[in-house]
Design a protein around this motif. Structure first.
Motif, PDB file in Angstrom:
ATOM      1  N   LEU A 120      29.519  59.382 -15.144  1.00 31.41           N
ATOM      2  CA  LEU A 120      28.775  58.046 -14.289  1.00 31.41           C
ATOM      3  C   LEU A 120      28.474  58.454 -13.164  1.00 31.41           C
ATOM      4  O   LEU A 120      27.652  57.411 -12.856  1.00 31.41           O
ATOM      5  N   THR A 121      28.907  58.907 -12.387  1.00 35.87           N
ATOM      6  CA  THR A 121      28.406  59.128 -10.565  1.00 35.87           C
ATOM      7  C   THR A 121      27.178  59.627 -10.503  1.00 35.87           C
ATOM      8  O   THR A 121      26.530  59.215 -10.004  1.00 35.87           O
ATOM      9  N   ARG A 122      27.025  60.649 -11.650  1.00 36.35           N
ATOM     10  CA  ARG A 122      25.085  60.969 -11.389  1.00 36.35           C
ATOM     11  C   ARG A 122      25.076  59.816 -11.845  1.00 36.35           C
ATOM     12  O   ARG A 122      23.564  60.238 -11.501  1.00 36.35           O
ATOM     13  N   MET A 123      24.475  59.218 -13.141  1.00 37.00           N
ATOM     14  CA  MET A 123      24.050  58.343 -13.336  1.00 37.00           C
ATOM     15  C   MET A 123      23.925  57.076 -12.623  1.00 37.00           C
ATOM     16  O   MET A 123      22.555  56.588 -12.712  1.00 37.00           O
ATOM     17  N   ARG A 124      24.483  56.549 -12.187  1.00 33.21           N
ATOM     18  CA  ARG A 124      24.556  55.157 -11.265  1.00 33.21           C
ATOM     19  C   ARG A 124      23.051  55.838 -10.162  1.00 33.21           C
ATOM     20  O   ARG A 124      22.409  54.997  -9.397  1.00 33.21           O
ATOM     21  N   LYS A 125      23.011  57.719  -9.495  1.00 32.31           N
ATOM     22  CA  LYS A 125      22.619  57.212  -8.137  1.00 32.31           C
ATOM     23  C   LYS A 125      21.512  57.921  -9.179  1.00 32.31           C
ATOM     24  O   LYS A 125      19.884  57.703  -8.064  1.00 32.31           O
ATOM     25  N   ALA A 126      21.099  58.697 -10.659  1.00 28.62           N
ATOM     26  CA  ALA A 126      19.720  58.552 -10.816  1.00 28.62           C
ATOM     27  C   ALA A 126      18.612  57.717 -11.313  1.00 28.62           C
ATOM     28  O   ALA A 126      18.210  57.252 -11.139  1.00 28.62           O
ATOM     29  N   PHE A 127      19.878  56.599 -11.800  1.00 30.05           N
ATOM     30  CA  PHE A 127      18.801  55.112 -12.330  1.00 30.05           C
ATOM     31  C   PHE A 127      19.320  54.001 -10.998  1.00 30.05           C
ATOM     32  O   PHE A 127      20.420  53.400 -11.397  1.00 30.05           O
ATOM     33  N   PRO A 128      19.249  53.632  -9.480  1.00 29.95           N
ATOM     34  CA  PRO A 128      19.682  52.997  -8.682  1.00 29.95           C
ATOM     35  C   PRO A 128      19.327  51.265  -9.207  1.00 29.95           C
ATOM     36  O   PRO A 128      18.768  50.859 -10.769  1.00 29.95           O
ATOM     37  N   ALA A 165      21.629  47.992 -18.699  1.00 30.60           N
ATOM     38  CA  ALA A 165      22.008  48.296 -17.669  1.00 30.60           C
ATOM     39  C   ALA A 165      22.713  49.537 -18.385  1.00 30.60           C
ATOM     40  O   ALA A 165      23.181  49.704 -19.175  1.00 30.60           O
ATOM     41  N   LEU A 166      23.338  50.484 -17.275  1.00 30.35           N
ATOM     42  CA  LEU A 166      24.292  50.952 -17.774  1.00 30.35           C
ATOM     43  C   LEU A 166      25.979  50.078 -17.114  1.00 30.35           C
ATOM     44  O   LEU A 166      26.026  48.780 -16.798  1.00 30.35           O
ATOM     45  N   ALA A 167      26.049  50.333 -18.543  1.00 32.01           N
ATOM     46  CA  ALA A 167      27.902  49.681 -18.780  1.00 32.01           C
ATOM     47  C   ALA A 167      29.079  50.935 -18.398  1.00 32.01           C
ATOM     48  O   ALA A 167      28.801  52.085 -19.056  1.00 32.01           O
ATOM     49  N   TRP A 168      30.133  50.948 -18.610  1.00 31.79           N
ATOM     50  CA  TRP A 168      31.316  50.988 -18.179  1.00 31.79           C
ATOM     51  C   TRP A 168      32.384  50.378 -17.953  1.00 31.79           C
ATOM     52  O   TRP A 168      32.660  49.275 -17.794  1.00 31.79           O
ATOM     53  N   PRO A 169      33.769  51.115 -18.867  1.00 30.97           N
ATOM     54  CA  PRO A 169      34.545  49.500 -18.679  1.00 30.97           C
ATOM     55  C   PRO A 169      34.932  49.131 -16.890  1.00 30.97           C
ATOM     56  O   PRO A 169      34.773  50.526 -16.304  1.00 30.97           O
ATOM     57  N   THR A 170      35.780  47.905 -16.845  1.00 29.74           N
ATOM     58  CA  THR A 170      35.666  47.756 -15.361  1.00 29.74           C
ATOM     59  C   THR A 170      36.398  48.599 -14.662  1.00 29.74           C
ATOM     60  O   THR A 170      36.945  49.026 -13.521  1.00 29.74           O
ATOM     61  N   ASP A 171      37.868  49.006 -15.688  1.00 26.19           N
ATOM     62  CA  ASP A 171      39.118  50.113 -14.602  1.00 26.19           C
ATOM     63  C   ASP A 171      38.202  50.897 -14.871  1.00 26.19           C
ATOM     64  O   ASP A 171      39.304  51.833 -14.110  1.00 26.19           O
TER      65      ASP A 171
END
Length: 312
Positions: free
Chosen positions: A292-300, A275-281
């Motif tokens: 983060l936006t770029r990676m979430r789009k690249a890795f659905p 999983a791609l992980a990042w702080p909740t806030d």
């Protein structure tokens, strides 16, 4: 008084150690110490207690800490406001990556390179580590983002996730392994692995966490004969008859080329998830948010699969 002195002060407080703070700042430790002593002379008060095994704040240091944070946040806000008018993204992003996550389909290097081309003012730092240590680093603010293996179904507290790989785990072994008899068996219960020499990723990885937890629930401790961070090395060890490797599902053609036979693990079924992980806030830095936006789009988000063809 200089802003960098405030940054050094905050970093030492967060790390509770001058050496670790200097490493995090990519500076020599004597330089960090000298700048903080200069700040203390400017204020006329000691800010740090250096007498113990760990560095702590004095009463004065604790009192000025919020103002130091506010000053740095104000400067960051000033820069971001100016950048918003030009569309410029700059800053530094620190990413953690579990070693087995980089595959052809999940080409992290390509995403980072494209992002750097679009935002050359962003400095990107990439490090490999175990999932457990990267989760700790996310909580401590040492990482902005991480690609981790998941050991449990529930998301770690304070961390948001986007699952990018979800595939069954299998037992991989040499063709003459006794576990393959009688011929025609199509799966193997987890209990059948009790006492067998197993080949697995190291402790702290998501796959190893899944295995250890499942074995504990089944009432036995896994007998780990070999550990390695690279799944391909685990497969080669198993093909030489040194044990049973616990791996993400391998397409049958790829397993045959490696000299392996694989059986899905059942009772219970085990799954490997990355999983791609990042702080909740959310990441605090605009550059980290943009990446983060770029990676979430690249890795659905991955859908649970029967096999992950690209993993091999």
């Amino acid at each position: 008084m200089e802003l960098r002195q405030l940054q050094y002060f905050l970093t030492v407080v967060e790390e509770a150690n001058f050496t670790r703070a200097a490493a995090r700042l990519h500076l020599a430790q004597p330089g960090v110490s000298a700048q903080i002593r200069q700040l203390e002379r400017e204020l006329g008060q000691p800010l740090l207690d250096r007498s113990g095994r760990t560095v702590t704040t004095t009463a004065v240091g604790e009192a000025v800490l919020p103002f130091a944070r506010a000053a740095l946040a104000a400067i960051a806000g000033l820069r971001q406001t100016a950048d918003d008018f030009t569309g410029l993204v700059r800053g530094q992003v620190t990413i953690g990556l579990v070693s087995s996550a980089a595959t052809d389909e999940f080409d992290v290097a390509a995403v980072l390179a494209d992002f750097h081309d679009d935002h050359p003012q962003v400095e990107i730092s990439l490090t490999e580590d175990t999932s457990e240590r990267m989760l700790t680093a996310l909580h401590r603010g040492e990482l902005d983002l991480a690609v981790i293996g998941l050991a449990h179904d529930d998301p770690p507290q304070g961390v948001s996730l986007q699952v990018i790989v979800d595939t069954p785990l299998v037992a991989a072994m040499a063709p003459d392994d006794p576990l393959l008899t009688p011929a025609g068996c199509t799966s193997i219960p987890l209990a059948a692995l009790a006492g067998r020499p197993l080949i697995s990723l190291p402790r702290g990885t998501g796959l190893r966490g899944v295995l250890d937890h499942a074995c504990t629930q089944a009432g036995f401790q896994p007998r780990i004969a070999f550990e390695a961070a690279a799944p391909h090395l685990l497969a080669r060890l198993a093909a030489r008859g040194l044990g049973v490797a616990i791996l993400p599902d391998i397409p049958s053609e790829a397993a045959a080329k490696l000299g392996l036979c694989t059986l899905p693990i059942t009772a219970p079924s085990l799954r490997g998830r990355v999983a791609l992980a990042w702080p909740t806030d959310g990441p605090t830095a605009p550059a980290a948010n943009a990446l983060l936006t770029r990676m979430r789009k690249a890795f659905p988000t991955a859908q649970p699969s029967e096999a992950q063809e690209s993993a091999w």
